[in-house]
Design a protein around this motif. Sequence first.
Motif, PDB file in Angstrom:
ATOM      1  N   ARG A  26       0.838  -1.207   0.000  1.00 54.01           N
ATOM      2  CA  ARG A  26       0.000   0.000   0.000  1.00 54.01           C
ATOM      3  C   ARG A  26       0.870   1.253   0.000  1.00 54.01           C
ATOM      4  NH1 ARG A  26      -2.765  -2.808   4.155  1.00 54.01           N
ATOM      5  NH2 ARG A  26      -2.045  -1.252   5.653  1.00 54.01           N
ATOM      6  N   GLU A  27       1.951   1.236   0.783  1.00 53.26           N
ATOM      7  CA  GLU A  27       2.859   2.383   0.828  1.00 53.26           C
ATOM      8  C   GLU A  27       3.513   2.609  -0.533  1.00 53.26           C
ATOM      9  OE1 GLU A  27       5.574   1.605   4.039  1.00 53.26           O
ATOM     10  OE2 GLU A  27       4.019   1.914   5.561  1.00 53.26           O
ATOM     11  N   PHE A  28       3.931   1.536  -1.189  1.00 56.74           N
ATOM     12  CA  PHE A  28       4.518   1.659  -2.529  1.00 56.74           C
ATOM     13  C   PHE A  28       3.500   2.252  -3.497  1.00 56.74           C
ATOM     14  CE2 PHE A  28       7.215  -2.400  -1.637  1.00 56.74           C
ATOM     15  CZ  PHE A  28       8.016  -1.691  -0.755  1.00 56.74           C
ATOM     16  N   GLY A  29       2.263   1.787  -3.389  1.00 57.72           N
ATOM     17  CA  GLY A  29       1.209   2.271  -4.275  1.00 57.72           C
ATOM     18  C   GLY A  29       0.954   3.756  -4.119  1.00 57.72           C
ATOM     19  N   VAL A  30       0.846   4.210  -2.891  1.00 58.35           N
ATOM     20  CA  VAL A  30       0.614   5.629  -2.628  1.00 58.35           C
ATOM     21  C   VAL A  30       1.790   6.458  -3.151  1.00 58.35           C
ATOM     22  CG1 VAL A  30       0.380   7.373  -0.805  1.00 58.35           C
ATOM     23  CG2 VAL A  30      -0.960   5.251  -0.706  1.00 58.35           C
ATOM     24  N   ALA A  31       2.994   5.999  -2.910  1.00 57.68           N
ATOM     25  CA  ALA A  31       4.186   6.722  -3.374  1.00 57.68           C
ATOM     26  C   ALA A  31       4.261   6.733  -4.900  1.00 57.68           C
ATOM     27  CB  ALA A  31       5.448   6.107  -2.777  1.00 57.68           C
ATOM     28  N   ALA A  32       3.896   5.635  -5.540  1.00 62.59           N
ATOM     29  CA  ALA A  32       3.916   5.571  -7.013  1.00 62.59           C
ATOM     30  C   ALA A  32       2.882   6.532  -7.593  1.00 62.59           C
ATOM     31  CB  ALA A  32       3.645   4.142  -7.482  1.00 62.59           C
TER      32      ALA A  32
END
Length: 133
Positions: A26-32
Amino acid sequence: MSAAGIITNDSAEFLQMIEASPESIREFGVAARDLIAQVDPNMVEVVWPKQRTAGYGVGPKKLSEQYIWLAPYTKHFVFGFYYATELDDPALLLEGTGQLMRHVKIRSMEQLQQTELRTLVEASVAHMQEKHQ
């Protein structure tokens, strides 16, 4: 919601799409998503909840108007490029064998912070904008 997905620039649909993913994904997704929005504040976002993908571009059509897609997986997050074979990739970040598409599997926040990834995003946005002038 249309058959093509949910057209939105509000993060709520995207966050709902990734909510079942592990926290790091989820953190990767938000950052992407944030990276794409920084590079292209005028992006059109389409979220396909059932497919668990989101596309970004100058319009809602996947192949003709979008330049990037995002998708969560269990152990990585995919940062996909629709016209990757037409982009420079000197750092060799892109994986895949498709005629046009390639992707980067994100497994760490450091990967998302790489200058080379941002450069690919910038090139992808510019490439699509050129196609639609």
